[in-house]
Every structure is written in C-alpha cells, then in structure tokens.
Write a protein that holds these residues in place. Structure first.
Motif, PDB file in Angstrom:
ATOM      1  N   SER A   1     -56.658 -25.640 -19.103  1.00 34.23           N
ATOM      2  CA  SER A   1     -57.961 -25.721 -18.431  1.00 34.23           C
ATOM      3  C   SER A   1     -57.934 -24.925 -17.138  1.00 34.23           C
ATOM      4  O   SER A   1     -58.882 -24.195 -16.818  1.00 34.23           O
ATOM      5  CB  SER A   1     -58.315 -27.181 -18.135  1.00 34.23           C
ATOM      6  OG  SER A   1     -58.408 -27.944 -19.318  1.00 34.23           O
TER       7      SER A   1
ATOM      8  N   PHE B   1     -58.070 -20.983 -17.651  1.00 36.80           N
ATOM      9  CA  PHE B   1     -59.398 -20.433 -17.907  1.00 36.80           C
ATOM     10  C   PHE B   1     -60.343 -20.676 -16.726  1.00 36.80           C
ATOM     11  O   PHE B   1     -61.191 -19.827 -16.428  1.00 36.80           O
ATOM     12  CB  PHE B   1     -59.980 -21.035 -19.196  1.00 36.80           C
ATOM     13  CG  PHE B   1     -59.396 -20.456 -20.439  1.00 36.80           C
ATOM     14  CD1 PHE B   1     -59.798 -19.208 -20.890  1.00 36.80           C
ATOM     15  CD2 PHE B   1     -58.422 -21.129 -21.151  1.00 36.80           C
ATOM     16  CE1 PHE B   1     -59.247 -18.646 -22.036  1.00 36.80           C
ATOM     17  CE2 PHE B   1     -57.869 -20.587 -22.300  1.00 36.80           C
ATOM     18  CZ  PHE B   1     -58.281 -19.337 -22.749  1.00 36.80           C
TER      19      PHE B   1
ATOM     20  N   TYR C   1     -60.175 -15.502 -26.474  1.00 36.99           N
ATOM     21  CA  TYR C   1     -59.706 -16.418 -27.519  1.00 36.99           C
ATOM     22  C   TYR C   1     -58.341 -16.969 -27.132  1.00 36.99           C
ATOM     23  O   TYR C   1     -57.493 -16.249 -26.591  1.00 36.99           O
ATOM     24  CB  TYR C   1     -59.616 -15.691 -28.865  1.00 36.99           C
ATOM     25  CG  TYR C   1     -60.973 -15.304 -29.400  1.00 36.99           C
ATOM     26  CD1 TYR C   1     -61.636 -16.097 -30.319  1.00 36.99           C
ATOM     27  CD2 TYR C   1     -61.615 -14.165 -28.927  1.00 36.99           C
ATOM     28  CE1 TYR C   1     -62.900 -15.766 -30.772  1.00 36.99           C
ATOM     29  CE2 TYR C   1     -62.875 -13.819 -29.363  1.00 36.99           C
ATOM     30  CZ  TYR C   1     -63.519 -14.627 -30.290  1.00 36.99           C
ATOM     31  OH  TYR C   1     -64.773 -14.293 -30.724  1.00 36.99           O
ATOM     32  N   LEU C   2     -58.134 -18.236 -27.426  1.00 35.57           N
ATOM     33  CA  LEU C   2     -56.838 -18.873 -27.236  1.00 35.57           C
ATOM     34  C   LEU C   2     -56.204 -19.080 -28.603  1.00 35.57           C
ATOM     35  O   LEU C   2     -56.823 -19.683 -29.491  1.00 35.57           O
ATOM     36  CB  LEU C   2     -57.009 -20.218 -26.520  1.00 35.57           C
ATOM     37  CG  LEU C   2     -55.741 -21.074 -26.372  1.00 35.57           C
ATOM     38  CD1 LEU C   2     -54.742 -20.394 -25.453  1.00 35.57           C
ATOM     39  CD2 LEU C   2     -56.096 -22.470 -25.850  1.00 35.57           C
TER      40      LEU C   2
ATOM     41  N   HIS D   1     -62.243 -20.052 -29.538  1.00 38.47           N
ATOM     42  CA  HIS D   1     -63.029 -19.165 -28.685  1.00 38.47           C
ATOM     43  C   HIS D   1     -63.343 -19.899 -27.389  1.00 38.47           C
ATOM     44  O   HIS D   1     -63.689 -21.086 -27.404  1.00 38.47           O
ATOM     45  CB  HIS D   1     -64.323 -18.772 -29.394  1.00 38.47           C
ATOM     46  CG  HIS D   1     -65.306 -18.056 -28.526  1.00 38.47           C
ATOM     47  ND1 HIS D   1     -66.472 -18.639 -28.059  1.00 38.47           N
ATOM     48  CD2 HIS D   1     -65.296 -16.797 -28.013  1.00 38.47           C
ATOM     49  CE1 HIS D   1     -67.136 -17.768 -27.313  1.00 38.47           C
ATOM     50  NE2 HIS D   1     -66.449 -16.654 -27.266  1.00 38.47           N
ATOM     51  N   TYR D   2     -63.194 -19.199 -26.260  1.00 39.45           N
ATOM     52  CA  TYR D   2     -63.509 -19.810 -24.973  1.00 39.45           C
ATOM     53  C   TYR D   2     -64.987 -19.676 -24.679  1.00 39.45           C
ATOM     54  O   TYR D   2     -65.544 -18.567 -24.684  1.00 39.45           O
ATOM     55  CB  TYR D   2     -62.692 -19.183 -23.847  1.00 39.45           C
ATOM     56  CG  TYR D   2     -63.036 -19.772 -22.490  1.00 39.45           C
ATOM     57  CD1 TYR D   2     -62.826 -21.130 -22.234  1.00 39.45           C
ATOM     58  CD2 TYR D   2     -63.583 -18.990 -21.480  1.00 39.45           C
ATOM     59  CE1 TYR D   2     -63.154 -21.685 -21.011  1.00 39.45           C
ATOM     60  CE2 TYR D   2     -63.904 -19.534 -20.245  1.00 39.45           C
ATOM     61  CZ  TYR D   2     -63.692 -20.894 -20.015  1.00 39.45           C
ATOM     62  OH  TYR D   2     -64.028 -21.450 -18.795  1.00 39.45           O
TER      63      TYR D   2
ATOM     64  N   PRO E   1     -67.449 -20.092 -21.743  1.00 41.54           N
ATOM     65  CA  PRO E   1     -67.411 -20.290 -20.286  1.00 41.54           C
ATOM     66  C   PRO E   1     -68.539 -21.169 -19.748  1.00 41.54           C
ATOM     67  O   PRO E   1     -68.337 -21.880 -18.760  1.00 41.54           O
ATOM     68  CB  PRO E   1     -67.498 -18.868 -19.728  1.00 41.54           C
ATOM     69  CG  PRO E   1     -68.110 -18.055 -20.822  1.00 41.54           C
ATOM     70  CD  PRO E   1     -67.661 -18.684 -22.104  1.00 41.54           C
TER      71      PRO E   1
ATOM     72  N   HIS F   1     -67.264 -24.442 -20.286  1.00 40.79           N
ATOM     73  CA  HIS F   1     -65.834 -24.559 -19.964  1.00 40.79           C
ATOM     74  C   HIS F   1     -65.159 -25.398 -21.055  1.00 40.79           C
ATOM     75  O   HIS F   1     -64.562 -26.448 -20.814  1.00 40.79           O
ATOM     76  CB  HIS F   1     -65.611 -25.180 -18.596  1.00 40.79           C
ATOM     77  CG  HIS F   1     -64.160 -25.188 -18.171  1.00 40.79           C
ATOM     78  ND1 HIS F   1     -63.352 -24.072 -18.249  1.00 40.79           N
ATOM     79  CD2 HIS F   1     -63.364 -26.198 -17.679  1.00 40.79           C
ATOM     80  CE1 HIS F   1     -62.134 -24.379 -17.816  1.00 40.79           C
ATOM     81  NE2 HIS F   1     -62.121 -25.661 -17.480  1.00 40.79           N
ATOM     82  N   SER F   2     -65.269 -24.873 -22.283  1.00 40.49           N
ATOM     83  CA  SER F   2     -64.752 -25.574 -23.451  1.00 40.49           C
ATOM     84  C   SER F   2     -64.187 -24.562 -24.427  1.00 40.49           C
ATOM     85  O   SER F   2     -64.449 -23.357 -24.338  1.00 40.49           O
ATOM     86  CB  SER F   2     -65.871 -26.381 -24.137  1.00 40.49           C
ATOM     87  OG  SER F   2     -66.396 -27.358 -23.265  1.00 40.49           O
ATOM     88  N   LEU F   3     -63.424 -25.063 -25.382  1.00 38.94           N
ATOM     89  CA  LEU F   3     -62.901 -24.249 -26.470  1.00 38.94           C
ATOM     90  C   LEU F   3     -63.655 -24.577 -27.751  1.00 38.94           C
ATOM     91  O   LEU F   3     -63.886 -25.754 -28.058  1.00 38.94           O
ATOM     92  CB  LEU F   3     -61.412 -24.514 -26.668  1.00 38.94           C
ATOM     93  CG  LEU F   3     -60.493 -24.150 -25.498  1.00 38.94           C
ATOM     94  CD1 LEU F   3     -59.077 -24.639 -25.770  1.00 38.94           C
ATOM     95  CD2 LEU F   3     -60.493 -22.638 -25.251  1.00 38.94           C
TER      96      LEU F   3
END
Length: 634
Positions: free
Chosen positions: A143, A146, A180-181, A197-198, A200, A203-205
């Motif tokens: 967290s 990012f 991407y994470l 995928h991030y 913004p 503020h989540s995946l």
C-alpha cells in the motif's frame, strides 16, 4: 582570450521577432470519419525469440527517425495535433477493469505538523546516501509503495472544474500510464500469486488473474515482486496529437523513478527486467485486449474503442536492498510468461471516450520499437552507490512521503527567486547516474533512482543559468556519460569554453560553455514560454540518440525518453525538497536548440526541457484531499 558570450550569432533564428511564434494548426490532410480494423493483428515486426544482431533493421530505424523529425516543433510550424480540444471526448483518466474483484489498500498518514515524522518514512535526501533495511512484503508495505508513487495526491477545483493530481507527474495531467502488480501471495490481499491492476482513484488493486505458486520461487529472490507499466497513447494524443508518443514515454520514466524512490523508502531495490520483449510484457500484464488493431494509412477520426488499448512498456523487479547474488534466466522466464495467456483473466477495460482520432505515425513507431526477447542480456545488480554531498543544509529535512506527495508542477515562476551556487551543485550531484566518491567516470547507472535502468547513461543536460548566486549567468553543460565528452566537444560550437565553473565539486562533470543573459533565448527555445526564463535555471536534456539506436536497436528510442523522465523526476523532487518548485516542458523548438549548441545530424538530440525556480501560486484554485475525493471521473 576572453570567454565567449551568448549572443544572437550563436543562433540566428533565436533573434526572430516574437510575432514569428505561432501555432500552425494541423490541416495537411482531412480526417476520415471511419477506420478499418482487421480481424487479426497486423504482422509482428519482431521475432519473439529476439534478434541478437545489434544492427538495426533499416526500415525500423527509418520509421523512428521519420517520427522524431516529423514531430519536431519549429519557429514556423508545430508538430501535427488536433485543432482545438474536443472536450466532449476528453479521455477518462481512470482505467477500470469492470467486474474484476477490488482489493482495497491501506491509506497512510499525510497531514502532520512535522513533515519529517517517522511515519512519513525516511528523510528524502537520505535515500541518495544509503537505503534503510528492507521491510517485508505485506498489504501495508505494498500500500505504501503505491501510495507514495502512483496514487492520487490531491484534488483541485475552481469554478465548475475539478480534477485530480497524482504523485507521478504527467504532461498536461493526462496520465497515460497504467500500473500492474504481479506478486506472490500477500496476506490480507491474496492467498495465491496474482496479477492485479492498480486503480489510483480508489487506491485499490483490481484482481485480474491468479498465477501458479511456482512462478516466483523459480525465477526471483525471496520477498520480491514485479510492477508492470503500460501506456494508453490515446489519452495523450487527445491533446497533443503526434507528439504524444514522446510524452507517454516521458511519463513512463517519471513512473519508473517514482516507483524506485518509493521502494527505496521501504529498503527495496528496483531493476528493469529489460531482457523481456514486448510479447512477454503483453501476457504478463494481460493487456492484449485488441488484437485486431490495424494501423491506418493516415490520421482518421471516428468511434474506435480499439485505440484505447494499453501498450506494455516495461516491468520492474522490486526486491530487498542488498540482495545481488542472483540472475534471471530470460529464456525460461519467457516460456513461463507465455503461458499466462491461458490464465483466467477477470474484468473488461472500461471505455474512455466516445470518439477518437488515430494519429497513425504514433502506432507505426510503437510497432517499429517493439523490443524482442534478448535472452543473452544479463541482469546486473551492482552495489548501491551514494550520490555526492556538497550542501546537505540546502534540504528542509522533509520525509520521502512529504516530498513525493506534496510535489506540484509549477504553472508560473516568479522571476525573482534566487538559488545559492552550492544548492545548484547539490541538485546536479543528485542528477548523476554513477553517484560520487567512487573515483570512476560518470557512465554506469548505479545511484538513485537511475540504478533501475539497464543501460549506460545516454542523456545529458544543457543548462540556462538565470538566478544562481555566485555563478555567472550563461550556458552550461552537465555531462552524464563522460565517454561522450570528446564527442560533445567536437559536435558543439568551437567557441564554447568547456571549463569547470568556480567552486564546482571535483566529481561533478559540469562545464561552463558561454557567459551572458540567456533568459530570452531560453524562453524562445521553449515555445516562447516565460516559465523557461523566470526560474533560477532551465535546461534541455540532450540524448545520444542515433548512435544508441544503431548500437543497441531501435527499441532504445522510447528508453531514451524513459531516461529523461527518470532525470525529470529527480528535478521535480529536488526543488521541492529545498523549498521551491519545478516543471517539465514538453514544448520546445527542437532544431533551434541544436543550432544554439552547434549540433548537426541526429547523433545528439534534445528530448525534454525543464525549469526550476520560485513558483507563483494561483489562489483561485482550491486544493482538496486525495482520499476520499469527489465522485467524478474526469
């Protein structure tokens, strides 16, 4: 012999009357109303297994040089772009994968009376000396990564307009960059290895797919993960037309540096996995959504969702600082990644605009620079090299989070603020790729944040000094790869001094070229913008262009812009850390810059401009917190 002075004779065209600066709107060819797409993708121009012959394909090299020359601005003509802005079709700045599970991340503290509080991370300038002990991978640390690199940093509002800002800068605040994470199992996020995928704004995946549990242990060190970066060309082309490919790649570089600096605050190192090719990146991030896209023969206008596809740019390996006894088998890694095509991918990308314009030369160039797999390329993890210190007191003692999240792009400079010479030298010391004090020439990228890159430095800086106490006004040159010094001296004007300025640190390869008031020259070369002349100094980033393309391959073309973006991110953060501001300048007159320096041909080309100084704040604009933000998409 007296030193040469800056004068109109150095660049005759710079003395043009200001009325000569105007935009010639793009009217060369009418836009057609329809666009044809094939049911299958156009033929790949790269061998997926790579071509170990460094000699570039002449057609690809010609395409890249054609693009670069066609998208130059000049005193009488700007690069082709839209005639005005189509606000009804402004792209949504937020990509979402509809129906993909959303995994919320942790929000970190941002408001404090003490901007150097430990909860804000280590002091910003300390990261250039050494990295803290590595923290374990967790929901909290992911967290933070990012939050301090790619998240929203604020909302702005004035009148009926509201828009968001991000920690990573973007020209025109258009944000073509997606992230991407790709990670092993992380407690409270996912019980399995995964691709996400991030998002913004939230503020989540967004969970896209689950990955085999053997993937990470087989190829990477413990406690490591990947961050992929892609670009949506349409977001940038909506405003800037054909020059958008340049700006998208600037933003890739900004994102690389933003991630590298945020990771450093957690004790993590970052390296570009540059042995992978375009096809591997497509599958790793799951961004091969529009395989039927066929490039038209000219710019066309119409409803074409295919143009909103994501172009995979690169993937970064994030791993604990100090771990350097590993290598990556790119051939085996490629085989494993190619199986990602068989994963169960979740979510469909949202539509960003109702109608579009396709600037065909962007996509032809992107096709030409697709990188093949290069399995022979080794992943070199050199020991961390600290940057030089000559004026540590210049910094305000701000934490990493405070600097990266409070960073703003200046809209105007006050034309008054001055900088001390030692502060100027300190900023430039942090712009060096190899660090300081190791007794070697500047060349290899070993220092923060340049160590993330996989090639020797190719980008230099020509500086226009306006308001630096103790330093004569004039033209200076920062040589970031000293192997190029003799070439630069021969390629530039014979009148230039190439002398070290007074008080310059021994390990800072900065040279005075000529003295004189260069405010008007800087302004005119940067599309007649006052911001280039009203700061303490401005600069143009000059890249070793055609030789790099011939020696390594045409796929180096976007990477040269990435390097300018990484350097640009340092130039954004350094001024904020000392209490002033900066902004990138994408609009400049390319060949007049070269003429000023005496450069001919395409061995050295100016790719990005910057300005640093005291900002003028617009009090009509109100700042709102990033989270929770207004419920708007554009």
């Amino acid at each position: 012999m007296p030193p040469p002075n800056l004068s109109p004779r150095f660049c005759a065209s710079v003395t043009l009357n200001p009325s000569h600066f105007y935009v010639v709107p793009y009217t060369a060819k009418p836009l057609t109303s329809t666009m044809s797409f094939s049911s299958s993708s156009s033929p790949s121009i790269t061998n997926p297994k790579g071509d170990r012959n460094p000699n570039p394909d002449p057609e690809k090299l010609n395409q890249v040089l054609t693009y670069h020359n066609q998208t130059k601005h000049s005193f009488t003509n700007y690069a082709r772009g839209p005639y005005g802005l189509d606000w009804a079709n402004q792209p949504n700045p937020f990509r979402r994968y509809v129906s993909a599970p959303l995994l919320p991340l942790v929000h970190l503290p941002t408001d404090s009376d003490n901007p150097s509080a430990p909860s804000f991370g280590p002091l910003y300038h300390s990261l250039f000396k050494s990295l803290p002990p590595p923290q374990p991978i967790s929901k909290s640390t992911i967290s933070q990564l990012f939050y301090d690199s790619l998240a929203l940093s604020a909302w702005k509002t004035t009148g009926f307009s509201t828009w968001s800002l991000r920690a990573n800068p973007s020209s025109g605040n258009l944000h073509p960059t997606e992230a991407y994470l790709i990670a092993p199992p992380i407690g409270s996020l996912s019980d399995s290895a995964f691709v996400a995928h991030y998002a913004p704004k939230e503020h989540s995946l967004e969970l896209r797919a689950s990955v085999s549990p053997e993937f990470f242990p087989k190829f990477f060190p413990d406690n490591s993960f990947l961050v992929g970066i892609s670009s949506i060309f349409w977001r940038e082309a909506w405003k800037y037309g054909e020059r958008a490919f340049r700006y998208c790649n600037h933003d890739v570089g900004h994102a690389i540096a933003a991630i590298t600096i945020a990771a450093a605050g957690l004790g993590w190192d970052v390296k570009l996995l540059d042995g992978l090719g375009f096809e591997e990146l497509e599958r790793l991030m799951g961004v091969y959504n529009y395989q039927g896209f066929r490039i038209p023969s000219r710019p066309v206008k119409g409803k074409m969702p295919e143009i909103e596809f994501e172009h995979p740019d690169c993937v970064l390996l994030v791993f604990p600082n100090g771990v350097n006894d590993f290598d990556v088998n790119y051939e085996e890694l490629s085989s494993a990644i190619m199986e990602f095509e068989n994963l169960t991918w979740k979510g469909k990308p949202n539509m960003l605009s109702k109608e579009h314009i396709c600037w065909d030369i962007i996509y032809r160039t992107a096709e030409a620079v697709k990188k093949p797999l290069t399995p022979a390329l080794r992943l070199m993890v050199d020991p961390f090299q600290g940057s030089g210190i000559c004026s540590e007191r210049s910094y305000k003692g701000l934490s990493v989070r405070h600097v990266v999240r409070k960073r703003r792009s200046a809209v105007d400079m006050d034309g008054v603020t001055k900088m001390e010479r030692e502060t100027f030298y300190q900023i430039l010391l942090h712009c060096l790729p190899s660090g300081s004090g190791n007794g070697v020439k500047q060349k290899r990228q070993l220092a923060m944040p340049f160590r993330a890159l996989s090639w020797d430095a190719q980008v230099h800086a020509v500086l226009f000094v306006h308001r630096v106490n103790g330093l004569p006004n004039g033209l200076y040159f920062l040589v970031r790869n000293e192997d190029h010094l003799d070439q630069l001296k021969k390629a530039t004007r014979a009148e230039f001094k190439w002398a070290k300025p007074e008080g310059c640190p021994v390990d800072l390869p900065l040279y005075e070229l000529a003295r004189g008031d260069c405010q008007q020259i800087a302004k005119r070369l940067s599309c007649n913008q006052d911001i280039a002349s009203d700061g303490c100094f401005s600069l143009g980033m000059v890249s070793h262009l055609e030789p790099a393309l011939r020696q390594k391959g045409v796929w180096m073309y976007p990477r040269l812009f990435w390097e300018t973006g990484v350097l640009g991110q340092v130039l954004y953060l350094e001024p904020h850390a000392i209490g002033i501001s900066a902004t990138g300048i994408g609009c400049f007159f390319d060949d007049p810059v070269h003429e000023l320096l005496g450069l001919k041909g395409s061995n050295f080309q100016s790719l990005y401009h910057f300005t640093v100084g005291g900002p003028v704040l617009d009090k009509r604009i109100m700042s709102l917190p990033a989270y929770p933000g207004p419920d708007v998409d554009a």
